[in-house]
Design an enzyme around this catalytic site. Structure first.
Site, PDB file in Angstrom:
ATOM      1  N   TYR A  33       0.825  -1.202   0.000  1.00  0.00           N
ATOM      2  CA  TYR A  33       0.000   0.000   0.000  1.00  0.00           C
ATOM      3  C   TYR A  33       0.860   1.253   0.000  1.00  0.00           C
ATOM      4  CZ  TYR A  33       0.653   1.053   5.033  1.00  0.00           C
ATOM      5  OH  TYR A  33       1.171   1.387   6.257  1.00  0.00           O
ATOM      6  N   LYS A 146       6.259  -1.759   2.038  1.00  0.00           N
ATOM      7  CA  LYS A 146       5.039  -1.228   2.685  1.00  0.00           C
ATOM      8  C   LYS A 146       3.890  -2.219   2.455  1.00  0.00           C
ATOM      9  CE  LYS A 146       3.073   3.408   3.461  1.00  0.00           C
ATOM     10  NZ  LYS A 146       3.076   3.314   4.915  1.00  0.00           N
ATOM     11  N   GLU A 179      11.278   3.243  14.839  1.00  0.00           N
ATOM     12  CA  GLU A 179      10.325   4.232  14.299  1.00  0.00           C
ATOM     13  C   GLU A 179       9.012   4.129  15.073  1.00  0.00           C
ATOM     14  OE1 GLU A 179       9.318   3.291  10.189  1.00  0.00           O
ATOM     15  OE2 GLU A 179       9.422   1.149  10.586  1.00  0.00           O
ATOM     16  N   LEU A 203      10.639   1.758   7.553  1.00  0.00           N
ATOM     17  CA  LEU A 203      10.093   2.226   6.279  1.00  0.00           C
ATOM     18  C   LEU A 203      10.833   3.504   5.871  1.00  0.00           C
ATOM     19  CD1 LEU A 203       7.726   1.691   4.217  1.00  0.00           C
ATOM     20  CD2 LEU A 203       6.654   3.676   5.289  1.00  0.00           C
TER      21      LEU A 203
HETATM   22  N1  PDD Z   1       2.398   5.163   7.321  1.00  0.00           N
HETATM   23  N2  PDD Z   1       6.998   4.214   9.237  1.00  0.00           N
HETATM   24  C1  PDD Z   1       5.884   3.462   9.184  1.00  0.00           C
HETATM   25  C2  PDD Z   1       5.882   2.127   9.843  1.00  0.00           C
HETATM   26  C3  PDD Z   1       4.746   3.941   8.510  1.00  0.00           C
HETATM   27  O1  PDD Z   1       3.642   3.184   8.447  1.00  0.00           O
HETATM   28  C4  PDD Z   1       4.772   5.230   7.925  1.00  0.00           C
HETATM   29  C5  PDD Z   1       3.598   5.811   7.180  1.00  0.00           C
HETATM   30  C6  PDD Z   1       5.948   5.986   8.036  1.00  0.00           C
HETATM   31  C7  PDD Z   1       6.073   7.376   7.461  1.00  0.00           C
HETATM   32  O2  PDD Z   1       6.112   7.341   6.052  1.00  0.00           O
HETATM   33  P1  PDD Z   1       5.599   8.574   5.178  1.00  0.00           P
HETATM   34  O3  PDD Z   1       6.347   9.755   5.635  1.00  0.00           O
HETATM   35  O4  PDD Z   1       5.925   8.172   3.807  1.00  0.00           O
HETATM   36  O5  PDD Z   1       4.117   8.708   5.434  1.00  0.00           O
HETATM   37  C8  PDD Z   1       7.047   5.442   8.682  1.00  0.00           C
HETATM   38  C9  PDD Z   1       1.181   5.568   6.655  1.00  0.00           C
HETATM   39  C10 PDD Z   1       0.909   7.021   6.716  1.00  0.00           C
HETATM   40  C11 PDD Z   1       0.055   4.720   7.166  1.00  0.00           C
HETATM   41  O6  PDD Z   1       0.294   3.544   7.424  1.00  0.00           O
HETATM   42  O7  PDD Z   1      -1.056   5.217   7.298  1.00  0.00           O
END
Ligand code: PDD
Length: 281
Positions: A33, A146, A179, A203
């Site tokens: 996703y 992801k 994270e 991620l």
């Molecule tokens: N998640 N780390 C994890 C485990 C994440 O699920 C996400 C983002 C991030 C930050 O990534 P980005 O800056 O690209 O949004 C880091 C999304 C927003 C979600 O699962 O809803």
């Protein structure tokens, strides 16, 4: 300004979108996703999200998808919804096939999306910072992909809420700070920003990347290196970053105040940078 779904090329109200029960995303979490957002009607960092999507698809040996097709689908849905501050969830599964572990020979990837209104961060989170707990990272060894297999994230977030906190921070069994449950993490310590390097253990957040880039353009040092729980707790500031999270100060972890217990200048600086980037050139 309708909230809408996209299902393999068709746009419809979200509650009308249906996926067959033998979708491999549903049965095996065999799906990837992306989540991207718009500011003032403009999609933020679309190409970076498409790059990461391609990385996820490639890492799981999905058949190559046409990037232009996916970009157009996102743009079409976004335009149709006409929501100024929207969140677009995009999921691609390996397809629909009778349940069997090996890759199906015939199935075509299923592409689904939703576009919804994104609500602003509660002002008190920005004013006071949030409380977080630490949890042992029990995720698999490819957190750079992801995928929709998010149970450790779901369990950690729920544990945080039940503990009266707003989020959880993953820490490896040997103490390395990774994270948040849906965000990356920075600390400000010794006058510098530090964040976990890009490895399969986290991620590669788009927000993380654009902020590091923006800081470096302004000669603000960001060190990508490992740090442990002890350094986390001793930091002057802790900040979470993500598409939904944006930039969020963490002022208490496991019941202990971080720094002086108030949001600090590093969080403020990062938030200002993100706002400037979101406002566009
Ligand atoms: N998640 N780390 C994890 C485990 C994440 O699920 C996400 C983002 C991030 C930050 O990534 P980005 O800056 O690209 O949004 C880091 C999304 C927003 C979600 O699962 O809803």
């Amino acid at each position: 300004m309708p909230e809408l779904a996209y299902l393999n090329g068709e746009i419809m109200p979200i509650d009308e979108a249906r996926v067959p029960i033998e979708d491999r995303g549903y049965q095996f979490a065999d799906a990837v996703y992306e989540y991207l957002a718009s500011y003032n009607g403009r999609l933020f960092a679309l190409e970076a999200h498409l790059d990461r999507l391609e990385h996820s698809l490639g890492a799981l040996a999905f058949p190559a998808l046409d990037r232009n097709h996916i970009r157009n689908a996102i743009l079409t849905l976004h335009k149709r919804a006409a929501i100024a501050r929207s969140g677009i969830y995009l999921q691609i599964s390996r397809g629909v096939a009778p349940r069997n572990h090996p890759f199906p020979v015939q199935a075509a990837p299923q592409i689904v999306m939703t576009v919804r209104q994104l609500h602003p961060t509660p002002p008190e989170y920005l004013r006071d910072g949030i409380r977080a707990i630490t949890v042992t990272d029990s995720r698999w060894s490819r957190c750079d992909i992801k995928t929709v297999q998010l149970l450790p994230n779901v369990m950690a977030k729920q544990r945080a809420l039940e503990a009266g906190a707003q989020d959880a921070i993953f820490v490896s069994p040997d103490g390395v700070v990774r994270e948040g449950t849906a965000s990356n993490l920075f600390i400000h310590a010794g006058g510098r920003l530090h964040t976990h390097p890009l490895t399969p253990a986290i991620l590669a957040g788009i927000t993380r990347a654009v902020l590091i880039d923006s800081c470096r353009k302004q000669a603000i040092t960001v060190e990508e290196r490992f740090f442990d729980l002890h350094e986390l707790m001793a930091a002057d500031e802790v900040v979470l970053t993500g598409t939904v999270t944006e930039v969020l100060p963490v002022t208490q972890i496991d019941g202990q105040a971080i720094g002086n217990g108030r949001p600090g200048p590093a969080a403020e600086m990062l938030r200002t940078q993100l706002e400037a980037l979101a406002a566009g050139p």
